[in-house]
Design a protein around this motif. Sequence first.
Motif, short mmCIF file in Angstrom:
data_model
loop_
_atom_site.label_atom_id
_atom_site.label_comp_id
_atom_site.label_asym_id
_atom_site.label_seq_id
_atom_site.Cartn_x
_atom_site.Cartn_y
_atom_site.Cartn_z
N ASN A 60 58.24 55.29 46.87
CA ASN A 60 59.63 54.98 47.19
C ASN A 60 60.32 56.27 47.64
O ASN A 60 59.73 57.35 47.60
CB ASN A 60 60.35 54.29 46.03
N GLU A 61 61.59 56.16 48.02
CA GLU A 61 62.32 57.29 48.59
C GLU A 61 62.68 58.36 47.57
O GLU A 61 63.22 59.40 47.94
CB GLU A 61 63.60 56.79 49.28
N ALA A 62 62.39 58.14 46.29
CA ALA A 62 62.72 59.15 45.28
C ALA A 62 61.99 60.46 45.53
O ALA A 62 62.45 61.52 45.11
CB ALA A 62 62.41 58.63 43.88
N VAL A 63 60.87 60.39 46.23
CA VAL A 63 60.13 61.59 46.64
C VAL A 63 59.85 61.46 48.13
O VAL A 63 59.40 60.42 48.61
CB VAL A 63 58.79 61.73 45.88
N SER A 64 60.15 62.53 48.86
CA SER A 64 59.85 62.55 50.29
C SER A 64 59.35 63.94 50.66
O SER A 64 59.58 64.91 49.93
CB SER A 64 61.08 62.20 51.12
N PHE A 65 58.68 64.02 51.79
CA PHE A 65 58.18 65.29 52.30
C PHE A 65 59.01 65.65 53.53
O PHE A 65 59.18 64.84 54.43
CB PHE A 65 56.70 65.19 52.65
N VAL A 66 59.52 66.88 53.54
CA VAL A 66 60.38 67.35 54.61
C VAL A 66 59.54 68.13 55.62
O VAL A 66 58.75 69.00 55.24
CB VAL A 66 61.51 68.26 54.07
N HIS A 77 56.79 64.35 68.06
CA HIS A 77 55.38 64.25 67.65
C HIS A 77 55.27 63.64 66.26
O HIS A 77 54.56 62.64 66.07
CB HIS A 77 54.72 65.63 67.67
N TYR A 78 55.94 64.24 65.28
CA TYR A 78 55.81 63.76 63.90
C TYR A 78 56.40 62.36 63.73
O TYR A 78 55.85 61.52 63.03
CB TYR A 78 56.43 64.75 62.91
N TRP A 79 57.51 62.11 64.40
CA TRP A 79 58.16 60.79 64.32
C TRP A 79 57.22 59.72 64.86
O TRP A 79 57.01 58.68 64.22
CB TRP A 79 59.47 60.82 65.08
N GLU A 80 56.67 59.97 66.04
CA GLU A 80 55.79 58.99 66.67
C GLU A 80 54.54 58.74 65.83
O GLU A 80 54.16 57.59 65.58
CB GLU A 80 55.38 59.47 68.06
N LYS A 81 53.90 59.79 65.37
CA LYS A 81 52.65 59.65 64.62
C LYS A 81 52.87 59.00 63.27
O LYS A 81 52.10 58.12 62.86
CB LYS A 81 51.97 61.01 64.44
N LEU A 82 53.91 59.42 62.56
CA LEU A 82 54.11 58.89 61.21
C LEU A 82 54.68 57.48 61.20
O LEU A 82 54.49 56.75 60.22
CB LEU A 82 55.01 59.85 60.41
N THR A 83 55.36 57.05 62.26
CA THR A 83 55.85 55.67 62.31
C THR A 83 54.85 54.73 62.98
O THR A 83 55.08 53.53 63.03
CB THR A 83 57.21 55.56 63.03
N SER A 84 53.74 55.28 63.49
CA SER A 84 52.76 54.43 64.17
C SER A 84 52.06 53.49 63.18
O SER A 84 52.09 53.71 61.97
CB SER A 84 51.72 55.29 64.89
N GLU A 85 51.48 52.47 63.70
CA GLU A 85 50.64 51.53 62.94
C GLU A 85 51.37 50.91 61.75
O GLU A 85 50.79 50.71 60.68
CB GLU A 85 49.37 52.25 62.45
N GLY A 86 52.67 50.64 61.91
CA GLY A 86 53.39 49.94 60.86
C GLY A 86 54.35 50.78 60.05
O GLY A 86 54.97 50.28 59.11
N GLY A 87 54.52 52.06 60.41
CA GLY A 87 55.54 52.87 59.74
C GLY A 87 56.92 52.34 60.10
O GLY A 87 57.08 51.56 61.04
N LYS A 88 57.92 52.77 59.34
CA LYS A 88 59.28 52.25 59.56
C LYS A 88 60.28 53.39 59.68
O LYS A 88 60.28 54.33 58.89
CB LYS A 88 59.68 51.35 58.40
N ASP A 97 55.86 56.11 56.41
CA ASP A 97 54.64 55.90 57.17
C ASP A 97 53.99 54.58 56.76
O ASP A 97 54.53 53.84 55.93
CB ASP A 97 53.68 57.10 57.02
N LYS A 98 52.87 54.26 57.34
CA LYS A 98 52.22 52.96 57.12
C LYS A 98 51.78 52.75 55.68
O LYS A 98 51.51 51.63 55.26
CB LYS A 98 51.05 52.78 58.07
N TYR A 99 51.72 53.82 54.88
CA TYR A 99 51.35 53.71 53.47
C TYR A 99 52.57 53.63 52.56
O TYR A 99 52.43 53.46 51.36
CB TYR A 99 50.49 54.91 53.05
N GLY A 100 53.77 53.78 53.14
CA GLY A 100 54.99 53.74 52.36
C GLY A 100 55.48 55.10 51.90
O GLY A 100 56.47 55.19 51.18
N VAL A 101 54.81 56.18 52.29
CA VAL A 101 55.23 57.53 51.94
C VAL A 101 56.45 57.91 52.78
O VAL A 101 56.46 57.70 53.99
CB VAL A 101 54.08 58.55 52.15
N SER A 102 57.47 58.46 52.14
CA SER A 102 58.71 58.84 52.82
C SER A 102 58.63 60.27 53.33
O SER A 102 58.15 61.18 52.64
CB SER A 102 59.90 58.73 51.87
N TRP A 103 59.13 60.46 54.55
CA TRP A 103 59.17 61.75 55.21
C TRP A 103 60.56 61.97 55.79
O TRP A 103 61.22 61.00 56.19
CB TRP A 103 58.16 61.78 56.36
#
Length: 141
Positions: A60-66, A77-88, A97-103
Amino acid sequence: MKNPIYPCLWFDGQAQEAAKFYCSIFPNSKITADNQMVATFELDGKKFMALNGGPNFTFNEAVSFVIDCDSQEEIDHYWEKLTSEGGKEGNCGWLKDKYGVSWQVVPTILPKLLSNPEKSQKVLDAYLKMKKFDIKTLEEV
């Protein structure tokens, strides 16, 4: 402390897949160890662990990577790659990202723009309306 602190990310059977995905996005990245339970890897030289822990916990968003970005090309680059394949996409440079990890994909110039007393409110108003940051727009407000 002899060894650095590093994050362990809990996955439901996708640890190896996730490690490969992240290593394909970031420069200077590699998988350093891998077995059925755990994959350790480095993203731009920083150590991470991916654990196949099962379905009990999710991200969840309580932890994110900057990700601090010096250019629009890096942001794109990072936006496109991390939102690909089902990222939001999220607001204000956040995404999952597609695994639910927040960035957070953030331009390094943002603190400077926000510290300018003549422009800070306009910059704030502009970036609150953005999903992916647009450096040119922020500089021109």
